[in-house]
Design a protein around this motif. Sequence first.
Motif, PDB file in Angstrom:
ATOM      1  N   MET A 209       0.819  -1.216   0.000  1.00  0.00           N
ATOM      2  CA  MET A 209       0.000   0.000   0.000  1.00  0.00           C
ATOM      3  C   MET A 209       0.854   1.268   0.000  1.00  0.00           C
ATOM      4  N   GLY A 210       2.139   1.116   0.290  1.00  0.00           N
ATOM      5  CA  GLY A 210       3.047   2.257   0.286  1.00  0.00           C
ATOM      6  C   GLY A 210       3.829   2.376  -1.008  1.00  0.00           C
ATOM      7  N   PRO A 211       5.082   1.890  -1.033  1.00  0.00           N
ATOM      8  CA  PRO A 211       5.932   2.085  -2.214  1.00  0.00           C
ATOM      9  C   PRO A 211       5.391   1.460  -3.493  1.00  0.00           C
ATOM     10  N   LEU A 212       4.722   0.294  -3.390  1.00  0.00           N
ATOM     11  CA  LEU A 212       4.238  -0.370  -4.607  1.00  0.00           C
ATOM     12  C   LEU A 212       3.100   0.420  -5.253  1.00  0.00           C
ATOM     13  N   MET A 213       2.153   0.887  -4.450  1.00  0.00           N
ATOM     14  CA  MET A 213       1.043   1.663  -5.005  1.00  0.00           C
ATOM     15  C   MET A 213       1.511   3.020  -5.525  1.00  0.00           C
ATOM     16  N   PHE A 214       2.396   3.672  -4.780  1.00  0.00           N
ATOM     17  CA  PHE A 214       2.886   4.980  -5.214  1.00  0.00           C
ATOM     18  C   PHE A 214       3.706   4.878  -6.497  1.00  0.00           C
ATOM     19  N   ALA A 215       4.262   3.700  -6.756  1.00  0.00           N
ATOM     20  CA  ALA A 215       5.049   3.520  -7.980  1.00  0.00           C
ATOM     21  C   ALA A 215       4.190   3.703  -9.230  1.00  0.00           C
ATOM     22  N   ILE A 216       2.890   3.459  -9.127  1.00  0.00           N
ATOM     23  CA  ILE A 216       1.993   3.696 -10.264  1.00  0.00           C
ATOM     24  C   ILE A 216       2.056   5.160 -10.686  1.00  0.00           C
ATOM     25  N   VAL A 217       2.170   6.041  -9.699  1.00  0.00           N
ATOM     26  CA  VAL A 217       2.259   7.475  -9.980  1.00  0.00           C
ATOM     27  C   VAL A 217       3.681   7.875 -10.366  1.00  0.00           C
ATOM     28  N   PRO A 363      -0.409   3.023   8.141  1.00  0.00           N
ATOM     29  CA  PRO A 363      -1.132   2.684   9.375  1.00  0.00           C
ATOM     30  C   PRO A 363      -2.568   3.200   9.368  1.00  0.00           C
ATOM     31  N   PHE A 364      -2.799   4.352   8.745  1.00  0.00           N
ATOM     32  CA  PHE A 364      -4.162   4.904   8.665  1.00  0.00           C
ATOM     33  C   PHE A 364      -5.026   4.086   7.711  1.00  0.00           C
ATOM     34  N   LEU A 365      -4.419   3.625   6.620  1.00  0.00           N
ATOM     35  CA  LEU A 365      -5.161   2.777   5.674  1.00  0.00           C
ATOM     36  C   LEU A 365      -5.519   1.441   6.319  1.00  0.00           C
ATOM     37  N   TYR A 366      -4.604   0.919   7.141  1.00  0.00           N
ATOM     38  CA  TYR A 366      -4.831  -0.375   7.794  1.00  0.00           C
ATOM     39  C   TYR A 366      -5.968  -0.306   8.799  1.00  0.00           C
ATOM     40  N   SER A 367      -6.232   0.893   9.311  1.00  0.00           N
ATOM     41  CA  SER A 367      -7.250   1.059  10.352  1.00  0.00           C
ATOM     42  C   SER A 367      -8.580   1.594   9.835  1.00  0.00           C
ATOM     43  N   SER A 368      -8.667   1.931   8.548  1.00  0.00           N
ATOM     44  CA  SER A 368      -9.903   2.513   8.000  1.00  0.00           C
ATOM     45  C   SER A 368     -10.236   1.886   6.655  1.00  0.00           C
ATOM     46  N   TYR A 369     -11.350   1.162   6.622  1.00  0.00           N
ATOM     47  CA  TYR A 369     -11.781   0.517   5.370  1.00  0.00           C
ATOM     48  C   TYR A 369     -12.141   1.566   4.326  1.00  0.00           C
ATOM     49  N   SER A 370     -12.858   2.598   4.736  1.00  0.00           N
ATOM     50  CA  SER A 370     -13.277   3.639   3.784  1.00  0.00           C
ATOM     51  C   SER A 370     -12.075   4.362   3.191  1.00  0.00           C
ATOM     52  N   LEU A 371     -11.119   4.713   4.039  1.00  0.00           N
ATOM     53  CA  LEU A 371      -9.928   5.410   3.573  1.00  0.00           C
ATOM     54  C   LEU A 371      -9.118   4.527   2.625  1.00  0.00           C
ATOM     55  N   SER A 372      -9.054   3.252   2.939  1.00  0.00           N
ATOM     56  CA  SER A 372      -8.327   2.309   2.089  1.00  0.00           C
ATOM     57  C   SER A 372      -8.971   2.201   0.704  1.00  0.00           C
ATOM     58  N   CYS A 373     -10.304   2.152   0.663  1.00  0.00           N
ATOM     59  CA  CYS A 373     -11.018   2.070  -0.618  1.00  0.00           C
ATOM     60  C   CYS A 373     -10.804   3.329  -1.461  1.00  0.00           C
ATOM     61  N   ILE A 374     -10.886   4.490  -0.828  1.00  0.00           N
ATOM     62  CA  ILE A 374     -10.684   5.760  -1.544  1.00  0.00           C
ATOM     63  C   ILE A 374      -9.260   5.830  -2.093  1.00  0.00           C
ATOM     64  N   TYR A 375      -8.317   5.399  -1.285  1.00  0.00           N
ATOM     65  CA  TYR A 375      -6.899   5.418  -1.671  1.00  0.00           C
ATOM     66  C   TYR A 375      -6.666   4.545  -2.910  1.00  0.00           C
ATOM     67  N   LEU A 376      -7.196   3.324  -2.883  1.00  0.00           N
ATOM     68  CA  LEU A 376      -7.057   2.426  -4.036  1.00  0.00           C
ATOM     69  C   LEU A 376      -7.718   3.011  -5.274  1.00  0.00           C
ATOM     70  N   LEU A 378      -8.270   6.151  -6.054  1.00  0.00           N
ATOM     71  CA  LEU A 378      -7.534   7.296  -6.594  1.00  0.00           C
ATOM     72  C   LEU A 378      -6.297   6.872  -7.378  1.00  0.00           C
ATOM     73  N   LEU A 379      -5.521   5.951  -6.808  1.00  0.00           N
ATOM     74  CA  LEU A 379      -4.278   5.563  -7.477  1.00  0.00           C
ATOM     75  C   LEU A 379      -4.536   4.661  -8.679  1.00  0.00           C
ATOM     76  N   TYR A 380      -5.545   3.788  -8.592  1.00  0.00           N
ATOM     77  CA  TYR A 380      -5.924   3.024  -9.787  1.00  0.00           C
ATOM     78  C   TYR A 380      -6.447   3.955 -10.867  1.00  0.00           C
TER      79      TYR A 380
END
Length: 385
Positions: A209-217, A363-376, A378-380
């Motif tokens: 969720m960190g370096p691998l996802m940011f690598a898309i950008v 750590p914030f993504l791991y603790s929030s389902y909604s935040l994790s979904c929004i994050y995915l 946006l980067l996708y």
Amino acid sequence: MQDNSHSEDVPSENTKSVMDTTLDKLRQIKGKVFHMIDGNNQLVRFTFGKDGQLSLENVPRIHLSAIPTKMLEAGKEMKDKMREVRKDTQGRAQKKWRKAVTGDAEKSVREHMKEVPQVKMIDKISFTFGVLCICGSEWLALRKPDWFPLYYYAFMSVLLVWRFIAYSRDKYQLFMLDFCYFVNLSVVLQTAFFPSNINWFKANYILCMGPLMFAIVVWKNSLVFHSLDKLTSFFLHAFPPLTVHLLRWGLIHNPSVLADDFIAPVEVLLLPLGLYLCWQLGYWTITEGALRSQLANDPDMITSVRYLARDRKNGFRNLCMSLLCWLGFSQPGEGLDPDSFKAKVTFAVTQLIYTLITIIPTPFLYSSYSLSCIYLMLLYGFGTW
């Protein structure tokens, strides 16, 4: 009445000035040698002695017969070598240009321009494959999430085997030692064989969720359906985060991953750095140990360090050079030797800094389902832009 009969023998003031200037000039050139070509194309040497005398002499002509035979042969051999090197360099550059434009190193651009435009079969296959994969991934993630890991294993295995074969032709296969491939391997091993190892899972989650996802950008991965290479790069960075996301929120059942679990501050630093150091040690062991002589003897074999150091248009490389100049380790405009110790340390340290920065939100993504979904999302979404 004055007698002016001797006035013509006395030099005027202007004449004295010219004579003095001429004498000064003659004093300056005493002992110097000058050359001139006369009307017969003969080289003449002028020598102004320190006593002020001028001597002239013809310079003897040099005939080829006077030059040693070995010197002539060496000069001719050097000229032939330079011609061969220039021809070889031009040939390789031409082949690379032809392959970039036509897809075939042996086909000229002129012949390619004369061909009737058509969609290649590989492009049709790639486009169909990409669309079906997106549909299949969505259906599995929403309807049969427990099957998604198996789908991910099989899907990426096929793509990576194809990539290894394609990259080997161009001597790019060592790209597959990079960090993103290591993280994919780590996710496969942990989810398939050690599903109850929660610390390993957290380390994978942070890196995915960190370096691998940011690598898309950062590396501008894009979902281009008609390019199998771009599809592979996108899925390489997109599937591991989706897999750990499904596991984290119970869509893929794993009793070891608790819903109210969290990542402690110490864990967010130590767990992923353990995996990162394993990769870094393995990478340098292979490139600086097992393959050191092979890389030294084949400058055309590409590693990520060689690729980045040579690509002057790459933002990541230019950022590294700016930091080196700022720290005083390099000068503005100075090149970067990809095989130098400085280049290798620079990219290793920069990769580590990038990793440390990109793990901050995990750590914030791991603790929030909604935040994790929004994050995915946006980067996708960036990958489809």
